[in-house]
Design an enzyme around this catalytic site. Structure first.
Site, PDB file in Angstrom:
ATOM      1  N   SER A  31      -6.846   5.177   8.648  1.00 36.64           N
ATOM      2  CA  SER A  31      -5.642   4.423   8.317  1.00 36.64           C
ATOM      3  C   SER A  31      -5.508   4.348   6.802  1.00 36.64           C
ATOM      4  O   SER A  31      -6.370   4.822   6.066  1.00 36.64           O
ATOM      5  CB  SER A  31      -5.728   3.006   8.882  1.00 36.64           C
ATOM      6  OG  SER A  31      -6.706   2.265   8.183  1.00 36.64           O
ATOM      7  N   ALA A  32      -4.439   3.687   6.386  1.00 34.25           N
ATOM      8  CA  ALA A  32      -4.303   3.285   4.989  1.00 34.25           C
ATOM      9  C   ALA A  32      -5.179   2.038   4.808  1.00 34.25           C
ATOM     10  O   ALA A  32      -5.828   1.583   5.755  1.00 34.25           O
ATOM     11  CB  ALA A  32      -2.841   2.983   4.664  1.00 34.25           C
ATOM     12  N   ASP A  36     -18.824   2.984   7.934  1.00 31.63           N
ATOM     13  CA  ASP A  36     -17.704   2.441   7.169  1.00 31.63           C
ATOM     14  C   ASP A  36     -17.511   3.293   5.913  1.00 31.63           C
ATOM     15  O   ASP A  36     -18.463   3.879   5.413  1.00 31.63           O
ATOM     16  CB  ASP A  36     -17.997   0.990   6.772  1.00 31.63           C
ATOM     17  CG  ASP A  36     -16.757   0.213   6.388  1.00 31.63           C
ATOM     18  OD1 ASP A  36     -15.671   0.506   6.921  1.00 31.63           O
ATOM     19  OD2 ASP A  36     -16.878  -0.719   5.561  1.00 31.63           O
ATOM     20  N   GLU A  37     -16.289   3.354   5.424  1.00 34.64           N
ATOM     21  CA  GLU A  37     -15.948   4.141   4.228  1.00 34.64           C
ATOM     22  C   GLU A  37     -16.307   5.615   4.430  1.00 34.64           C
ATOM     23  O   GLU A  37     -16.831   6.290   3.538  1.00 34.64           O
ATOM     24  CB  GLU A  37     -16.646   3.580   2.980  1.00 34.64           C
ATOM     25  CG  GLU A  37     -16.375   2.110   2.715  1.00 34.64           C
ATOM     26  CD  GLU A  37     -14.916   1.775   2.408  1.00 34.64           C
ATOM     27  OE1 GLU A  37     -14.129   2.696   2.105  1.00 34.64           O
ATOM     28  OE2 GLU A  37     -14.560   0.592   2.485  1.00 34.64           O
ATOM     29  N   CYS A  61       8.218  -2.863   3.491  1.00 34.48           N
ATOM     30  CA  CYS A  61       9.547  -2.720   4.105  1.00 34.48           C
ATOM     31  C   CYS A  61       9.503  -2.930   5.621  1.00 34.48           C
ATOM     32  O   CYS A  61      10.545  -2.972   6.275  1.00 34.48           O
ATOM     33  CB  CYS A  61      10.144  -1.351   3.782  1.00 34.48           C
ATOM     34  SG  CYS A  61       9.327   0.023   4.634  1.00 34.48           S
TER      35      CYS A  61
END
Length: 192
Positions: free
Chosen positions: A9-10, A87-88, A147
């Site tokens: 993901s971001a 992770d990472e 947005c």
């Protein structure tokens, strides 16, 4: 049969939270997960996976020089491993991702890798590229742009909060340094 999973993901989509929940689920069933995180990420306590919602767990560190297969074999000597949680994962090397696929294929241990797909210039990280190519299952974790659209990209910000367009691929930071946005707002930021 074990599988290699890539959760991507971001930023701010809850990757570390999902990883920590998975670790909890394994432990609750009497199983033993091995947690790994990148030594380069020093935003919180090194050797610890920390979620922005305030939960954390101890983890072994990996660098570009870490022999992943050797690490797994050493860890499994004392007590059988049920899974590997990373992770990472964007900071893994291509060779380390191949070693993780060997952990799955040869040792039959599931691997769940969590990471960011692209950098602030829209380029794939080496670890993410290899995971996208080799994973048995790809899972996108979603977050939102300002947005309201799905955020799939990351913008790096300077000290004044303006988008940065050039620089080293890796610069550790959190909400003070990065902003997750949709593709439209990413393109607007890099064009201006």
């Amino acid at each position: 049969m074990a599988k290699l999973y890539f959760y991507y993901s971001a930023m701010n989509a809850g990757k570390s939270t999902v990883l920590l929940q998975s670790a909890h689920n394994y432990k609750e069933r009497g199983m033993r997960p091995l947690l790994l995180t990148a030594a380069i990420d020093d935003r919180f306590t090194q050797g610890q996976i920390t979620s922005r919602i305030g939960i954390s767990a101890q983890a072994s560190l990996f660098t570009n020089d870490t022999d992943i297969m050797q690490t797994v074999l050493l860890e499994s000597q004392s007590n059988e491993l049920s899974c590997i949680l990373i992770d990472e994962a964007q900071f893994l090397t291509k060779e380390q991702v191949y070693a993780l696929s060997d952990v799955v294929d040869v040792l039959n241990i599931p691997v769940l890798a969590f990471g960011i797909r692209t950098d602030f210039q829209g380029e794939l990280f080496a670890g993410s590229q290899a995971l996208l190519a080799l994973s048995d299952k790809l899972i996108e974790l979603k977050t939102v742009c300002h947005c309201g659209s799905k955020a799939t990209m990351v913008i790096r910000l300077d000290s004044d909060g303006k988008p940065v367009k050039e620089g080293d691929q890796v610069q550790i930071g959190g909400n003070d340094r990065y902003l997750s946005v949709c593709r439209k707002h990413f393109k607007e930021a890099v064009r201006n």
